[in-house]
Design a protein around this motif. Structure first.
Motif, short mmCIF file in Angstrom:
data_model
loop_
_atom_site.label_atom_id
_atom_site.label_comp_id
_atom_site.label_asym_id
_atom_site.label_seq_id
_atom_site.Cartn_x
_atom_site.Cartn_y
_atom_site.Cartn_z
N LEU A 113 69.16 48.12 25.20
CA LEU A 113 70.22 47.18 25.53
C LEU A 113 71.16 46.97 24.34
CD1 LEU A 113 71.25 45.17 27.74
CD2 LEU A 113 69.88 43.45 26.58
N PHE A 114 70.59 46.77 23.18
CA PHE A 114 71.40 46.53 21.98
C PHE A 114 72.27 47.74 21.65
CE2 PHE A 114 72.12 46.34 17.40
CZ PHE A 114 72.70 45.09 17.29
N THR A 115 71.70 48.93 21.69
CA THR A 115 72.48 50.13 21.36
C THR A 115 73.53 50.43 22.42
OG1 THR A 115 70.79 51.57 22.30
CG2 THR A 115 70.72 51.20 19.92
N SER A 116 73.23 50.14 23.69
CA SER A 116 74.22 50.41 24.72
C SER A 116 75.39 49.43 24.65
CB SER A 116 73.58 50.37 26.11
OG SER A 116 73.17 49.05 26.42
N ILE A 117 75.14 48.20 24.22
CA ILE A 117 76.22 47.22 24.15
C ILE A 117 77.04 47.38 22.87
CG2 ILE A 117 76.70 44.75 23.89
CD1 ILE A 117 74.37 44.21 25.76
N PHE A 118 76.38 47.56 21.73
CA PHE A 118 77.07 47.49 20.46
C PHE A 118 77.33 48.83 19.78
CE2 PHE A 118 75.02 43.30 20.80
CZ PHE A 118 76.17 42.52 20.75
N SER A 119 76.95 49.93 20.39
CA SER A 119 77.17 51.23 19.76
C SER A 119 78.19 52.03 20.56
CB SER A 119 75.85 52.01 19.68
OG SER A 119 76.09 53.27 19.10
N ASP A 120 79.02 52.76 19.83
CA ASP A 120 80.01 53.62 20.47
C ASP A 120 79.46 55.00 20.80
OD1 ASP A 120 81.89 51.59 20.23
OD2 ASP A 120 82.54 52.29 18.25
N TYR A 121 78.26 55.30 20.30
CA TYR A 121 77.67 56.62 20.47
C TYR A 121 76.60 56.58 21.55
CZ TYR A 121 79.82 57.13 15.88
OH TYR A 121 80.70 57.13 14.84
N SER A 122 76.05 57.76 21.86
CA SER A 122 74.95 57.82 22.80
C SER A 122 73.69 57.24 22.15
CB SER A 122 74.70 59.27 23.22
OG SER A 122 74.21 60.02 22.13
N PHE A 123 72.66 57.03 22.97
CA PHE A 123 71.44 56.43 22.44
C PHE A 123 70.80 57.31 21.38
CE2 PHE A 123 66.79 55.84 22.71
CZ PHE A 123 66.74 54.53 22.26
N GLU A 124 70.73 58.61 21.64
CA GLU A 124 70.11 59.53 20.69
C GLU A 124 70.88 59.56 19.37
OE1 GLU A 124 71.05 60.64 23.81
OE2 GLU A 124 69.09 60.47 24.74
N LYS A 125 72.20 59.59 19.46
CA LYS A 125 73.03 59.61 18.26
C LYS A 125 72.91 58.29 17.50
CE LYS A 125 76.19 61.41 15.63
NZ LYS A 125 75.85 62.48 14.71
N SER A 126 72.77 57.19 18.22
CA SER A 126 72.61 55.88 17.57
C SER A 126 71.29 55.80 16.81
CB SER A 126 72.66 54.76 18.61
OG SER A 126 73.91 54.72 19.23
N ILE A 127 70.22 56.34 17.40
CA ILE A 127 68.91 56.34 16.73
C ILE A 127 68.95 57.24 15.50
CG2 ILE A 127 66.47 56.96 16.99
CD1 ILE A 127 67.25 54.39 18.41
N GLN A 128 69.55 58.42 15.62
CA GLN A 128 69.67 59.30 14.47
C GLN A 128 70.50 58.65 13.36
OE1 GLN A 128 71.38 62.85 16.09
NE2 GLN A 128 69.44 63.59 16.93
N ASN A 129 71.58 57.99 13.75
CA ASN A 129 72.43 57.32 12.78
C ASN A 129 71.68 56.18 12.09
OD1 ASN A 129 74.73 56.71 11.37
ND2 ASN A 129 75.70 55.58 13.04
N SER A 130 70.85 55.46 12.84
CA SER A 130 70.09 54.36 12.24
C SER A 130 69.03 54.88 11.27
CB SER A 130 69.45 53.49 13.33
OG SER A 130 68.44 54.20 14.00
N LEU A 131 68.45 56.03 11.55
CA LEU A 131 67.49 56.62 10.62
C LEU A 131 68.16 57.10 9.34
CD1 LEU A 131 65.19 58.63 13.05
CD2 LEU A 131 64.51 56.73 11.59
N VAL A 132 69.32 57.71 9.48
CA VAL A 132 70.03 58.23 8.32
C VAL A 132 70.55 57.08 7.46
CG1 VAL A 132 72.12 59.48 7.62
CG2 VAL A 132 70.65 60.40 9.41
N ASN A 133 71.07 56.04 8.08
CA ASN A 133 71.68 54.93 7.34
C ASN A 133 70.71 53.79 7.05
OD1 ASN A 133 74.19 56.20 7.22
ND2 ASN A 133 74.73 55.45 9.25
N ASP A 134 69.44 54.00 7.31
CA ASP A 134 68.37 53.08 6.91
C ASP A 134 68.47 51.70 7.56
OD1 ASP A 134 66.00 52.56 5.53
OD2 ASP A 134 67.09 51.60 3.90
#
Length: 95
Positions: free
Chosen positions: A23-44
């Motif tokens: 829910l949080f990633t779908s509302i507040f992220s401009d990317y897909s869910f997979e890209k949001s998770i990858q981005n969160s891992l890279v950016n800590d």
């Protein structure tokens, strides 16, 4: 009977956390869910994302307490504890 109620509460806690992250990633992220998770891992900030998703556990926890289903509520607390340990392990691995 109490162990099955504890397990059900644990599964509800994990499901609500996953739902909160979705829910949080779908509302507040401009990317897909997979890209949001990858981005969160890279950016800590993956642990922070999971912690925000775990906020939804308040709803079933207090609902179970209101219905006097204590073992279900304990299962949700156990799920929160497991999630906190998981976040700590992620922080140690990626830092």
């Amino acid at each position: 009977m109490n162990k099955s109620n504890l397990f059900i509460g644990f599964l509800v806690g994990i499901a609500f956390t996953i739902g909160g992250v979705l829910l949080f990633t779908s509302i507040f992220s401009d990317y897909s869910f997979e890209k949001s998770i990858q981005n969160s891992l890279v950016n800590d900030y993956f642990g922070k994302l999971i912690a925000i998703g775990a906020i939804l556990n308040f709803f079933p926890f207090f609902l179970y307490l209101r219905k006097k289903q204590i073992y279900h509520a304990r299962g949700i607390l156990l799920a929160c504890l497991v999630i906190a340990i998981f976040i700590a392990i992620i922080k140690v691995i990626y830092n």
